[in-house]
Design a protein around this motif. Structure first.
Motif, PDB file in Angstrom:
ATOM      1  N   PHE A  87       4.502   3.218  -6.305  1.00 17.60           N
ATOM      2  CA  PHE A  87       5.392   3.100  -5.153  1.00 17.60           C
ATOM      3  C   PHE A  87       5.641   1.614  -4.935  1.00 17.60           C
ATOM      4  N   VAL A  88       6.916   1.205  -5.066  1.00 19.83           N
ATOM      5  CA  VAL A  88       7.314  -0.174  -4.787  1.00 19.83           C
ATOM      6  C   VAL A  88       7.919  -0.172  -3.388  1.00 19.83           C
ATOM      7  N   GLY A  89       7.291  -0.880  -2.457  1.00 17.44           N
ATOM      8  CA  GLY A  89       7.710  -0.867  -1.062  1.00 17.44           C
ATOM      9  C   GLY A  89       9.089  -1.455  -0.845  1.00 17.44           C
ATOM     10  N   LYS A 129       3.267  -7.507  -5.157  1.00 16.04           N
ATOM     11  CA  LYS A 129       1.853  -7.548  -5.537  1.00 16.04           C
ATOM     12  C   LYS A 129       1.242  -6.197  -5.204  1.00 16.04           C
ATOM     13  N   VAL A 130       0.292  -5.770  -5.994  1.00 16.40           N
ATOM     14  CA  VAL A 130      -0.376  -4.504  -5.740  1.00 16.40           C
ATOM     15  C   VAL A 130      -1.200  -4.644  -4.462  1.00 16.40           C
ATOM     16  N   ILE A 131      -0.988  -3.701  -3.544  1.00 16.43           N
ATOM     17  CA  ILE A 131      -1.681  -3.699  -2.257  1.00 16.43           C
ATOM     18  C   ILE A 131      -2.895  -2.774  -2.291  1.00 16.43           C
ATOM     19  N   ARG A 132      -2.690  -1.565  -2.859  1.00 13.41           N
ATOM     20  CA  ARG A 132      -3.773  -0.581  -2.872  1.00 13.41           C
ATOM     21  C   ARG A 132      -3.413   0.586  -3.781  1.00 13.41           C
ATOM     22  N   THR A 153      -0.146   3.083  -7.705  1.00 15.81           N
ATOM     23  CA  THR A 153      -0.464   2.010  -6.768  1.00 15.81           C
ATOM     24  C   THR A 153       0.724   1.746  -5.868  1.00 15.81           C
ATOM     25  N   LEU A 154       0.459   1.098  -4.720  1.00 16.06           N
ATOM     26  CA  LEU A 154       1.493   0.618  -3.833  1.00 16.06           C
ATOM     27  C   LEU A 154       1.626  -0.873  -4.081  1.00 16.06           C
ATOM     28  N   ALA A 155       2.839  -1.298  -4.422  1.00 13.99           N
ATOM     29  CA  ALA A 155       3.129  -2.722  -4.609  1.00 13.99           C
ATOM     30  C   ALA A 155       4.187  -3.108  -3.584  1.00 13.99           C
ATOM     31  N   PHE A 156       4.049  -4.318  -3.048  1.00 12.90           N
ATOM     32  CA  PHE A 156       4.956  -4.734  -1.989  1.00 12.90           C
ATOM     33  C   PHE A 156       5.060  -6.255  -1.985  1.00 12.90           C
TER      34      PHE A 156
END
Length: 172
Positions: free
Chosen positions: A113-115, A138-141, A130-133
């Motif tokens: 998931f790209v925010g 950058k990978v957040i979690r 992963t969540l990247a934003f």
């Protein structure tokens, strides 16, 4: 509007929904039950653009490539409103948030998931699930089960919505 470019004519599955005011040109392939929403531009006049099955490309997106660098969007991907994808690979079940930009050689991992509003720079790889934003992203979690269920709901709703509009749209 569907335009050929040189010897290339876009190939669009019969079950795909293409909204009004979409422009598709050149070496483009669009898979089954995929929906392309209003005012999107998909160009395959530099290299191929390959879009899988059950993908939704939401309103006002721009998809293009650099020479010899395809744009590949695998099955079950969601691309949010006003996103820009350029010569990248978007793996199965990923979600690209609204207003995000994915640049040449970037790869978005399966189920990632790209925010919204993020910038994935050239060559950057976002790991699966992963969540990247951010700008740069950058990978957040890691994604939660709730995140994954919500992404699945969005995919399902867009397939259903595309089929509804396809049935309701007059053939011109």
């Amino acid at each position: 509007m569907i335009y050929p470019y040189k010897e290339f004519i876009p190939k669009i599955a019969d079950t795909a929904y293409i909204a009004n005011y979409v422009t598709i040109t050149g070496n483009v392939k669009i898979g089954e039950y995929t929906s392309i929403w209003f005012n999107t531009v998909i160009r395959g006049d530099v290299a191929p653009t390959i879009i899988g099955d059950r993908v939704n490309i939401q309103d006002q997106c721009c998809l293009h490539q650099s020479p010899n660098h395809d744009l590949i969007i695998e099955d079950d991907v969601t691309v949010g409103h006003q996103a820009m994808l350029h010569s990248s690979i978007i793996r199965k079940k990923a979600l690209i948030g609204m207003g995000s930009t994915i640049l040449d050689g970037a790869e978005i991992g399966e189920g990632a998931f790209v925010g919204a509003g993020s910038l994935v720079p050239p060559g950057k790889k976002i790991p699966p699930h992963t969540l990247a934003f951010g700008r740069p992203a950058k990978v957040i979690r890691q994604l939660t089960e709730e995140d994954k269920k919500d992404m699945q709901r969005i995919r399902r709703e867009y397939v259903e919505k595309g089929m509804y509009y396809k049935e309701m749209t007059p053939i011109e």
